[in-house]
Design a protein around this motif. Structure first.
Motif, PDB file in Angstrom:
ATOM      1  N   GLN A  55       0.800  -1.209   0.000  1.00  0.00           N
ATOM      2  CA  GLN A  55       0.000   0.000   0.000  1.00  0.00           C
ATOM      3  C   GLN A  55       0.842   1.273   0.000  1.00  0.00           C
ATOM      4  OE1 GLN A  55      -3.239  -0.044   2.803  1.00  0.00           O
ATOM      5  NE2 GLN A  55      -3.395  -2.253   2.771  1.00  0.00           N
ATOM      6  N   ARG A  80       0.500  10.383   0.649  1.00  0.00           N
ATOM      7  CA  ARG A  80       0.516   9.448   1.764  1.00  0.00           C
ATOM      8  C   ARG A  80       1.611   9.827   2.739  1.00  0.00           C
ATOM      9  NH1 ARG A  80      -0.643   3.534  -1.089  1.00  0.00           N
ATOM     10  NH2 ARG A  80      -2.435   4.226  -2.312  1.00  0.00           N
ATOM     11  N   VAL A 244       6.655   3.908   9.435  1.00  0.00           N
ATOM     12  CA  VAL A 244       5.471   3.310   8.816  1.00  0.00           C
ATOM     13  C   VAL A 244       5.280   3.972   7.459  1.00  0.00           C
ATOM     14  CG1 VAL A 244       3.010   2.880   8.994  1.00  0.00           C
ATOM     15  CG2 VAL A 244       4.420   2.873  11.055  1.00  0.00           C
ATOM     16  N   ARG A 247       1.111   1.662   5.618  1.00  0.00           N
ATOM     17  CA  ARG A 247       0.617   0.704   6.604  1.00  0.00           C
ATOM     18  C   ARG A 247       1.605  -0.405   6.910  1.00  0.00           C
ATOM     19  NH1 ARG A 247      -5.360  -1.349   5.819  1.00  0.00           N
ATOM     20  NH2 ARG A 247      -4.928  -1.947   7.973  1.00  0.00           N
ATOM     21  N   THR A 248       2.766  -0.421   6.261  1.00  0.00           N
ATOM     22  CA  THR A 248       3.799  -1.404   6.558  1.00  0.00           C
ATOM     23  C   THR A 248       4.778  -0.796   7.541  1.00  0.00           C
ATOM     24  OG1 THR A 248       3.586  -2.345   4.341  1.00  0.00           O
ATOM     25  CG2 THR A 248       5.555  -2.903   5.593  1.00  0.00           C
ATOM     26  N   ARG A 249       4.935  -1.433   8.682  1.00  0.00           N
ATOM     27  CA  ARG A 249       5.831  -0.934   9.724  1.00  0.00           C
ATOM     28  C   ARG A 249       7.194  -1.610   9.584  1.00  0.00           C
ATOM     29  NH1 ARG A 249       5.835   1.619  14.806  1.00  0.00           N
ATOM     30  NH2 ARG A 249       3.642   2.145  14.524  1.00  0.00           N
ATOM     31  N   ARG A 265       4.795  -5.971   9.616  1.00  0.00           N
ATOM     32  CA  ARG A 265       3.436  -6.352   9.248  1.00  0.00           C
ATOM     33  C   ARG A 265       3.086  -5.721   7.908  1.00  0.00           C
ATOM     34  NH1 ARG A 265       1.990  -3.036  13.972  1.00  0.00           N
ATOM     35  NH2 ARG A 265       1.318  -0.966  13.301  1.00  0.00           N
ATOM     36  N   HIS A 266       2.044  -6.262   7.262  1.00  0.00           N
ATOM     37  CA  HIS A 266       1.603  -5.830   5.940  1.00  0.00           C
ATOM     38  C   HIS A 266       2.753  -5.927   4.939  1.00  0.00           C
ATOM     39  CE1 HIS A 266      -2.383  -4.347   7.114  1.00  0.00           C
ATOM     40  NE2 HIS A 266      -1.811  -3.882   8.205  1.00  0.00           N
ATOM     41  N   SER A 411      -0.535  -9.812   6.157  1.00  0.00           N
ATOM     42  CA  SER A 411      -1.498  -9.334   7.144  1.00  0.00           C
ATOM     43  C   SER A 411      -2.835 -10.051   7.081  1.00  0.00           C
ATOM     44  CB  SER A 411      -1.729  -7.834   6.961  1.00  0.00           C
ATOM     45  OG  SER A 411      -2.272  -7.578   5.680  1.00  0.00           O
TER      46      SER A 411
END
Length: 845
Positions: A55, A80, A244, A247-249, A265-266, A411
């Protein structure tokens, strides 16, 4: 054949399908670390492909290493944001703390900061003097009026922030843009609302651009180097623990010339551990493991295996020993310890997931199996509703496992892992309570009761807790919940219990209340708590930008009114409610036939009805409906693979994964796409059996209340009956709304499907308590029936012995008494063997 004998092989089959799904899933890989190497003076831009962040923007992070060797980071995406974790707080990149004597310009307006500290700022511009303390914006010393269209909650929060001390105020951002000065909005001509934001932070007031627009208005801020755009502002990576992007950390670690980003994640998944990358970028690969355990949590695996073995032990313990043996035994203590261990294992799994250290999907699957089997076999003869619910939960786990394994993003599996953890908590606690409450000593089931006053205070505290949770959602959260929870689900449970209590007392007021009580006081006690709580609940639900909670409440109210009318034998009221239900069905059919032009004149949710009636004319807003209809059409009768989904277990999810909220609101569309309408018919049958089973337990409980000789026992049985009716009504409302939304019978309304969707709060706060309450009520009914049968048998034996003594005389007294005892023993064994098949008529005195 009993429901249990059918449920056991079906549950075993569903567990085997889950294992087959996991076994057939192809091997996938993801980057465990992204290593970037830069020489002093070099720069590099990373995006979606370089970061494996699905994303993120194509160019999202701009990295630079200066001549001194320091690393700098800048947000290169126009629409973003990038969050940076520094000192334990996530802050948006491109934000800056405002200082005294600084000036900033956005659009055509310029502002000068006159005073600034850690709590508030004072600035001038646009012809006024402004003061903002992180909660309230004041223009020329006075707070602004509320914005048009602001709801009741916004007005209440604004009034609170004006009157409360600074430490108790609720943080509200200051928004720049728009053509109107109101609330916490500072209007600027020819500038879209929310183009810039000022928010209260830990030690300052931060000014930043607003995300979400591809063409952002430049926000210029003065500095020692002159004027610069905040969006292009760089920050040093020293002291940043995580970032981040999309949405990916990523966890950040610096080692001289190398920067390492570890995705948490993600993360995108790949079928091969090979991707073409620039020379300055190196990925470290890892394969997804189904049986991975985080470091330091190996002991938890042993606990999970013990919980699985406890379910097998419960099966052996169940054979013929419960509920007719009531003495506390070692087996019961072992079973209670197993259920407690299961709940602790679920809490541990949930905490590990929240910390980012997920368990392997295979370990989570074992935990889900332990929860299902333990609740099914934990105590006594399971009722029809319990067997149907366990099968529905197993089907939901299978669908969420398919969803997670079929997506090429890490995720998606978190929904399955979270559901298994919540099931272990909810069903473990429910089974533990079931053992404790159904194993007390006493001559009859349900005789050991707490005082009615204590139970009333418990219900009042439950209602108060629900109101506090709803208030926190209104004040701090939004329609998605607060603190990652949905207080509305807990409020449904509290509303069901409180209304059941009022109805239970209302039907027996002449026995439960003093005759000298005034009628107005009596009816205030009966209807006041339920009406007050229902009004407050409706007020909270009105804050949600959706009308599905109102329809859900309407279905529940109609069902409870119908249950009361049947219990009170009000045939006219029952006929009236049935007529209203028929009118509702006719109204839905009329809306389907009516044109969009007529509905557009209503103004209230007219866009939703217009999209529902003609989604082809609204391809953007009707995307969810169109994609769901396409997924249902592709599934047809036998599924997309023409094998009821068995051939596609563990394989790619296909286009159905593109449906928005497919794991929640549109889970039935994915289910029909995979398993076809034939599978949906089986699911409908199980759902109907669950509702029938709950209503059957409710009817038996009400019959027990009619046969009770004590008004406290009668009230308790009526309370159980109405509580089960209310729970079944809410589940029916969820099923109707979810199927109606997915099959385009109703406009799109966001409600998860019970047992199928990945709704954590709905599962933990409503479904699991309802299952536990139904199982406990059914078990107490069985014990009550057994005790009544034994009592009737003893009375018959005593009467027989007395009669035979009268007729036989003194010489044959001993022989006749012995014969009577033998007959009584045979009759007792016969009655006990058929005690489980007795009907509610046995409760009649």
């Amino acid at each position: 054949m009993s429901a249990r004998m059918l449920a056991l092989p079906l549950l075993a089959l569903l567990c085997a399908l889950q294992l087959l799904c996991l076994w057939r899933a192809p091997a996938v890989y993801s980057p465990s670390a992204v290593n970037i190497t830069l020489e002093p003076g070099q720069a590099f831009t990373l995006g979606r492909d370089e970061l494996a962040a699905p994303q993120a923007s194509p160019g999202h992070l701009a990295l630079r290493r200066d001549r001194a060797g320091h690393w700098w980071l800048r947000n290169a995406s126009a629409g973003r944001q990038v969050l940076a974790l520094r000192d334990g707080v996530d802050r948006r990149m491109g934000s800056s703390a405002l200082r005294q004597s600084q000036w900033f310009r956005i659009g055509s307006a310029s502002f000068t900061v006159d005073a600034a500290n850690a709590r508030e700022i004072a600035f001038t511009g646009a012809g006024h003097a402004w003061r903002y303390d992180g909660a309230t914006l004041r223009r020329d010393g006075a707070a602004q009026a509320a914005c048009p269209g602001a709801g009741f909650a916004a007005g209440a929060v604004a009034l609170w922030n004006r009157a409360a001390p600074y430490s108790l105020t609720l943080a509200r951002p200051l928004s720049f843009g728009g053509n109107l000065n109101c609330g916490n909005r500072l209007g600027i001509a020819y500038l879209a609302g929310g183009s810039a934001l000022a928010v209260r932070a830990k030690d300052a007031v931060l000014l930043s651009n607003a995300a979400g627009s591809e063409a952002q208005t430049p926000l210029l801020l003065s500095s020692t180097q002159g004027e610069r755009d905040l969006a292009q502002r760089e920050e040093r990576l020293d002291g940043v623990a995580a970032i981040v992007a999309g949405r990916t950390r990523f966890a950040v670690s610096l080692d001289g010339a190398r920067l390492q980003l570890r995705p948490l994640r993600h993360v995108a998944l790949f079928t091969e551990a090979r991707v073409a990358l620039p020379t300055t970028l190196v990925w470290e690969w890892r394969e997804r493991s189904a049986w991975s355990v985080p470091a330091g949590a190996q002991w938890w695996v042993a606990a999970a295996l013990c919980a699985v073995l406890a379910a097998a032990g419960a099966l052996a313990w169940q054979q013929g020993r419960w509920p007719f043996v009531r003495e506390a035994s070692a087996d019961m203590r072992v079973a209670a310890a197993a259920t407690a261990l299961l709940a602790i294992a679920g809490v541990t799994a949930l905490l590990l997931q929240r910390a980012g250290a997920n368990l392997g999907v295979g370990v989570s699957m074992l935990l889900g199996w332990a929860a299902l089997w333990t609740f099914l076999l934990a105590a006594g003869r399971p009722a029809l509703a319990t067997c149907a619910a366990i099968l529905l939960l197993a089907i939901g786990l299978l669908m969420q496992l398919e969803l997670g394994l079929g997506a090429m993003e890490s995720s998606w599996l978190r929904h399955f892992q979270k559901t298994t953890a919540l099931l272990a908590i909810g069903l473990g606690v429910g089974a533990h309570l079931r053992l404790r409450m159904c194993s007390g000593s006493g001559s009859g089931a349900g005789t050991a009761m707490a005082p009615q006053t204590w139970l009333e205070w418990t219900l009042a505290l439950l209602a108060g807790a629900a109101l506090v949770a709803l208030s926190m959602q209104v004040l701090f959260g939004d329609e998605t919940g607060v603190f990652d929870l949905q207080p509305v689900e807990f409020a449904k449970l509290a509303l069901t219990a409180l209304s059941a209590h009022c109805l239970a007392i209302g039907l027996g007021w002449h026995r439960a209340m003093p005759q000298r009580a005034r009628p107005c006081v009596r009816w205030l006690r009966l209807a006041g708590p339920a009406l007050l709580f229902a009004a407050l609940l409706g007020l909270a639900l009105l804050q949600v930008d959706d009308f599905s909670p109102l329809i859900l409440l309407l279905v529940w109210a109609m069902a409870m009114a119908l249950a009361w009318s049947v219990a009170a034998r009000r045939l006219k009221v029952t006929a009236l409610l049935a007529g209203l239900a028929c009118l509702a069905v006719c109204a839905i059919a009329w809306l389907r036939v009516a044109g969009g032009e007529e509905i557009a004149q209503w103004g209230f949710y007219a866009d939703r009805f217009a999209v529902w009636l003609d989604p082809a004319r609204h391809p953007h807003t009707g995307q969810q409906l169109l994609l769901g209809a396409r997924a249902v059409a592709d599934g047809a009768w036998w599924g997309a693979d023409n094998w009821l989904g068995v051939g596609s277990l563990g394989q790619a999810g296909g286009s159905a994964l593109h449906i928005p909220a497919v794991q929640d609101d549109f889970a039935p569309s994915f289910f029909i796409n995979r398993h076809g309408l034939v599978g949906a018919l089986g699911l409908w049958a199980l759902q109907a059996l669950f509702l029938v089973g709950v209503l059957q337990t409710a009817a038996r409980a009400f019959a027990a209340s009619e046969a009770a000789r004590d008004f406290r026992q009668a009230w308790l049985w009526r309370f159980r009956s109405f509580a089960l009716c209310g729970g079944a009504a809410f589940v029916l409302g969820h099923l109707l709304l979810s199927w109606g939304t997915n099959l385009a019978i109703f406009p799109i309304m966001g409600q998860p499907m019970s047992f199928l969707s990945a709704g954590g709060s709905h599962l933990l706060f409503f479904i699991c308590p309802l299952l536990a309450f139904n199982a406990i009520s059914a078990q107490l009914l069985e014990e009550n029936l057994s005790c009544r049968s034994m009592s009737n048998t003893k009375s018959w034996a005593r009467f027989t012995m007395f009669s035979m003594r009268r007729r036989s005389g003194r010489r044959r007294d001993w022989h006749c008494s012995r014969a009577a005892r033998c007959c009584a023993t045979c009759w007792n064994a016969l009655r006990a063997s058929f005690a489980g098949a007795r009907r509610p008529a046995a409760f009649r005195t």
